[in-house]
Scaffold this motif. Structure first.
Motif, PDB file in Angstrom:
ATOM      1  N   GLY A  64    -156.604  54.226  37.633  1.00  0.00           N
ATOM      2  CA  GLY A  64    -155.804  55.699  37.643  1.00  0.00           C
ATOM      3  C   GLY A  64    -157.038  56.657  37.250  1.00  0.00           C
ATOM      4  O   GLY A  64    -156.432  57.628  37.005  1.00  0.00           O
ATOM      5  N   HIS A 174    -150.666  55.094  30.411  1.00  0.00           N
ATOM      6  CA  HIS A 174    -152.333  55.185  30.089  1.00  0.00           C
ATOM      7  C   HIS A 174    -152.571  54.089  29.225  1.00  0.00           C
ATOM      8  O   HIS A 174    -153.369  53.533  29.599  1.00  0.00           O
ATOM      9  CB  HIS A 174    -152.443  56.505  29.548  1.00  0.00           C
ATOM     10  N   LYS A 192    -151.293  51.988  36.755  1.00  0.00           N
ATOM     11  CA  LYS A 192    -152.112  53.143  36.575  1.00  0.00           C
ATOM     12  C   LYS A 192    -152.052  54.105  35.417  1.00  0.00           C
ATOM     13  O   LYS A 192    -150.786  54.327  35.151  1.00  0.00           O
ATOM     14  CB  LYS A 192    -152.276  53.813  38.057  1.00  0.00           C
ATOM     15  N   ASP A 194    -151.580  57.319  33.748  1.00  0.00           N
ATOM     16  CA  ASP A 194    -150.925  58.637  34.236  1.00  0.00           C
ATOM     17  C   ASP A 194    -151.568  59.894  33.935  1.00  0.00           C
ATOM     18  O   ASP A 194    -151.062  60.969  34.209  1.00  0.00           O
ATOM     19  CB  ASP A 194    -149.476  58.894  33.637  1.00  0.00           C
TER      20      ASP A 194
END
Lengths: 334, 364
Positions: A64, A174, A192, A194
C-alpha cells in the motif's frame, strides 16, 4: 550489476548533480524547484501552517505504499489537521550508501504521484549519503507549509463537552501492513497500508462546517493515544463505544496473533474530528462521500467530568479506561 | 466463521449476562487461573456485568509473573557472559530481577534479542556460529512443546551453539498447591484455554473430584468467558462438580497428543520455584539426560549473586489470589507500566497491568 547509490552521490560533485537533475528535478518539475537557488522563494498571504516530520519506516516498501508516499502524505496530513490547505513541501533524503538506484527512483516516483494527488509542490530538497550502517537504507525529512482560510480555528484544545467524535474509517491498517513485512514477524495478509493524503477530505469537511473544533491523524500510538492527547489538551473526557469503531477482521486477527490492541496500532490515512453536535451529521455525510472516508462513523462524545480521561463502553456494556500507549508497540512504523 | 467478531457480539453477550443473573443464587468465588483470561475480563469489563453473587479472583497464570527472581537473575547473569546471545519472548525484557533487567543489561551492551518463535532463536544460532545462543524457556505447557521442537531440530541439524534455560512451569501442580494451602476458598475454576489445548481437559479432573470444585476450560473472547461463567454457575446451582469445556474450537479432552509426546521426549518434571508460592514439586520441566548438552544451566558457569525481592511489592500475594493490586501501596504510584516494580505490572498478562490499563469498575 545493479546501480547503487555511492558516497559520491552525496558529495556535491558531478554525481550529486546528476542525481539531483535526473533523479529529482525531472520528477518534481516545477518552476520554484527548477531555479536551483539556495532556497525556494514565493509569496503567500494569510495565516500560515508550518510543519516538519521525519520518516524512518522499516521496511521502506510495504503493502500500500513506501517511505516516499508516507513522507508526502504524513506532511500533508499534519498541515491538513490544522485546517490548512497544504501548498509546498521540502524533502531531505538521507541515503545509506549502497541503496539500489532503482529503489530510489521507485520512491521518487511515488513521491511525485502522492504530491500530484495531494496538490502540493516539492519546492526544496537536499540529499546526503552516509556510510553503510549509519542509516538504514533511506530516511526522509520533510517540511511543509499551507494556508488556513479565514474563520477556521482548529486545535487540539478546542474540544468541548457535548461535541461528537468522528473517525474517518477502519483503524490499524498501516501498522499491521508494515509489521507483516518485518523480518522475524512476516506473515501473509491482503491488508494494505491506508497511507493517503487527506487534504481534500479536510477541505470537504470544512465546507460542510467551518465549526470543526479538532482534527488529528491517529498515527503512531493509534486512535487511543490521539484521543488521550485531545482529552488532555482540551481538559475534557472522551467517551467512545467499542462497537462503533470500525476495524477490519484481518487487523483484528493479526492483533490477536501479535498481542496488539487495534486502538494502539498506527494509521496513516485516517483522521479524528471533534465537531459540535449540531454539525456532526453534516460533517459525517461529507466525509462518507470522500473516497478516503467512506466508512466514517461517529464513535463517541466529549464530556466534562474526569478531564483528561478516555473511557470506552465495551461490547458487554461495561466501561474501561483507554490509556495512552505505554512503551513502544512497534518501533519505526513511520 | 469469523473467529473474533463472532465472539464479541453484544446481543449474544446480553443474553448470556441475563442468564447468569437469573441462574446465580449462591454466593461464589471463581478464580481465573490464566493471565490471558484476566486481561479479557478487565478489557471488556466482565466483573462489572456479573451479579453480586459472583466474586472473581485472578490466579497465577502469567508465566512471566511467576518466574522467581532467582531465575531472572540467572538469565541476567547469563547475558553478561562474553559471546552469549540471549533470545527471549519480548515480555521478559522489562521484568526487574534483583538488581537489573534484561532491558537494562541490553542497554549496557549485552546481546539480547526478542524473538517471536524458538525457530528464530535457532536461526540466530545458525547465523552466529562463534557465539552461544541461549533461549529463555519461560512459559507453561503452551510453549514447552515449541521449545522441545527447537531442541530436536538443533540436534538434527547438529547446531552446537544453541542452549535453553528451562524455566518452564506446569499448571495443574500449582493449582493443587494453591488449593492445598487453603488460603483462598474457591467454588469454581476457569481453566486455562491455551494450556488445555496442549494438555486437554483430563488433567483438571482431580480438582473436580478431589476438591469438589467445578472446572470449565475457557477461550479468550468475552463471550467465551461469559459462557464459561454461566456453565460454572449451572454446576454450582445443580450441586455438581465436573470438568467441562467452553472452548471446543480450541480444546479436546485428550489434548494435543503430538505436542505432549514431544514434551515428554525432551523434558522431565522437576521441582520449580514460583514467585509468591515457593517450590512446588513436579511443577517444572528440565531437559532429559540425553539432551542435557542443550541445558544452559549446565553448559555455563552462572553466578547470579544473592536474590532480593523488591520492597513493598505484593506480586506474590496477588499471584496466590489472596490480595488484589488495589491492596498494594505501590500500585499506580511507585509502580506503573512505565516504571514497574514487580512483574505483574510488566507482563501484558499481569493482574496489576490489567488493573492499571483498563481501570476496573470506573463506571461512567
Amino acid at each position: 550489476m545493479e546501480d547503487k547509490i555511492l558516497l559520491a552521490h552525496g558529495s556535491g560533485g558531478k554525481l550529486a548533480h546528476e542525481l539531483v537533475e535526473k533523479g529529482f528535478l525531472k520528477a518534481f518539475d516545477n518552476p520554484l524547484l527548477a531555479k536551483l537557488d539556495d532556497s525556494a522563494v514565493f509569496n503567500l498571504s494569510g495565516r500560515l501552517a508550518f510543519t516538519t516530520d521525519s520518516y524512518v519506516v522499516s521496511p521502506i516498501f510495504f503493502p500500500g505504499g513506501d517511505i516516499g508516499k508516507l513522507a508526502v502524505c504524513g506532511t500533508v496530513n499534519d498541515l491538513a489537521m490544522s485546517g490548512a490547505k497544504p501548498l509546498y513541501l521540502s524533502l531531505s533524503f538521507i541515503i545509506e550508501e549502497g541503496l539500489p538506484q532503482g529503489e530510489l527512483s521507485q520512491i521518487v516516483d511515488s513521491i511525485y504521484k502522492a504530491a500530484q494527488e495531494a496538490n502540493v509542490e516539492i519546492v526544496a530538497g537536499d540529499t546526503k549519503v552516509v556510510n553503510r550502517g549509519s542509516a538504514d537504507k533511506l530516511f526522509i525529512n520533510t517540511a511543509g507549509v499551507g494556508i488556513i482560510a479565514e474563520g477556521i480555528d482548529i486545535s487540539g484544545s478546542n474540544a468541548s463537552p457535548g461535541d461528537k467524535v468522528l473517525l474517518s474509517g477502519p483503524i490499524g491498517d498501516h501498522g499491521i501492513a508494515v509489521v507483516s513485512q518485518r523480518e522475524g514477524l512476516s506473515f501473509s495478509t491482503q491488508l494494505k497500508s491506508d497511507c493517503a493524503p487527506l487534504g481534500s477530505l479536510v477541505a470537504e469537511m470544512l465546507e460542510a462546517s467551518s465549526n470543526i473544533h479538532c482534527l488529528r491523524d491517529p498515527t503512531r500510538g493509534g486512535l487511543a493515544t490521539t484521543l488521550n492527547e485531545l482529552a488532555k489538551q482540551s481538559k475534557v473526557s472522551i467517551r467512545i463505544e467499542e462497537e462503533k469503531i470500525p476495524v477490519r477482521e484481518e487487523v483484528l486477527a493479526a492483533c490477536e496473533m501479535l498481542g496488539f490492541d487495534p486502538l494502539y496500532v498506527a494509521n496513516e490515512g485516517k483522521l479524528v474530528a471533534i465537531v459540535p453536535t449540531k454539525d456532526a451529521n453534516k460533517v459525517l455525510k461529507a466525509m462518507q462521500q470522500n473516497h478516503y472516508a467512506k466508512d466514517a462513523a461517529i464513535i463517541g462524545e466529549v464530556q466534562a467530568e474526569r478531564p483528561g480521561r478516555v473511557v470506552m463502553k465495551t461490547c458487554l456494556g461495561a466501561s474501561r479506561i483507554v490509556d495512552m500507549l505505554v512503551g513502544d508497540l512497534l518501533p519505526r512504523i513511520c | 466463521m469469523k473467529f473474533i467478531t463472532e465472539f464479541r457480539r453484544s446481543e449474544l453477550a446480553e443474553g448470556l449476562i441475563a442468564q447468569i443473573h437469573r441462574r446465580s443464587q449462591t454466593p461464589v468465588r471463581f478464580m481465573e487461573f490464566c493471565g490471558g483470561h484476566t486481561v479479557t475480563i478487565f478489557k471488556y469489563g466482565i466483573r462489572q456485568v456479573l451479579p453480586e453473587t459472583i466474586e472473581m479472583v485472578s490466579g497465577p497464570g502469567c508465566p512471566v509473573c511467576v518466574t522467581a527472581n532467582a531465575d531472572l537473575d540467572k538469565a541476567i547473569a547469563l547475558s553478561k557472559i562474553p559471546d552469549v546471545i540471549i533470545t527471549t519472548f519480548g515480555d521478559m525484557l522489562k521484568v526487574p530481577g534483583s538488581r537489573s533487567s534484561l532491558q537494562k543489561v541490553k542497554a549496557d551492551g549485552a546481546d539480547v534479542h526478542t524473538v517471536y518463535s524458538t525457530m528464530d532463536a535457532l536461526k540466530i544460532a545458525g547465523m552466529n556460529p562463534t557465539k552461544s545462543v541461549v533461549f529463555l524457556g519461560i512459559g507453561f505447557e503452551t510453549t514447552a512443546p515449541t521449545i522441545a521442537a527447537s531442541i530436536l531440530q538443533a540436534r538434527e541439524k547438529r547446531v552446537k551453539n544453541y542452549y535453553v534455560l528451562s524455566l518452564h512451569k506446569l499448571c495443574p501442580p500449582v493449582i493443587r498447591a494453591i488449593l492445598d494451602s487453603g488460603e483462598v476458598k474457591l467454588q469454581g475454576l476457569i481453566c486455562p484455554g491455551h494450556v488445555s489445548a496442549i494438555i486437554g481437559s483430563h488433567p483438571w479432573e482431580f480438582i473436580a473430584q478431589d476438591y469438589g470444585i467445578p472446572c470449565v476450560v475457557s477461550g479468550f473472547e468475552p463471550l467465551d468467558i461469559l459462557r464459561c461463567v454461566d456453565m460454572l454457575v449451572a454446576q454450582i446451582e445443580n450441586g455438581e462438580s465436573k470438568v467441562e469445556i467452553a472452548y471446543r474450537r480450541g480444546v479436546r479432552p485428550e489434548g494435543n497428543q503430538q505436542a505432549l509426546k514431544l514434551m515428554e521426549q525432551i523434558f522431565e518434571p522437576c521441582p520449580a520455584q514460583w514467585r509468591g508460592i515457593g517450590e512446588v514439586p513436579s511443577s517444572g520441566l528440565k531437559l532429559r539426560k540425553e539432551y542435557q548438552h542443550f541445558d544452559a544451566e549446565l553448559a555455563f558457569d552462572i553466578d547470579p549473586g544473592p536474590t532480593y525481592e523488591p520492597e513493598g511489592c505484593i506480586c506474590g500475594d496477588i499471584l496466590r489470589g489472596v490480595k488484589t493490586p488495589a491492596d498494594c501501596r505501590l500500585f499506580g504510584k511507585a509502580c506503573t507500566p512505565q516504571y514497574p516494580v514487580g512483574p505483574c505490572m510488566v507482563s501484558s498478562e499481569g493482574s496489576c497491568s490489567a488493573y492499571y490499563l483498563y481501570g476496573e469498575g470506573i463506571g461512567g
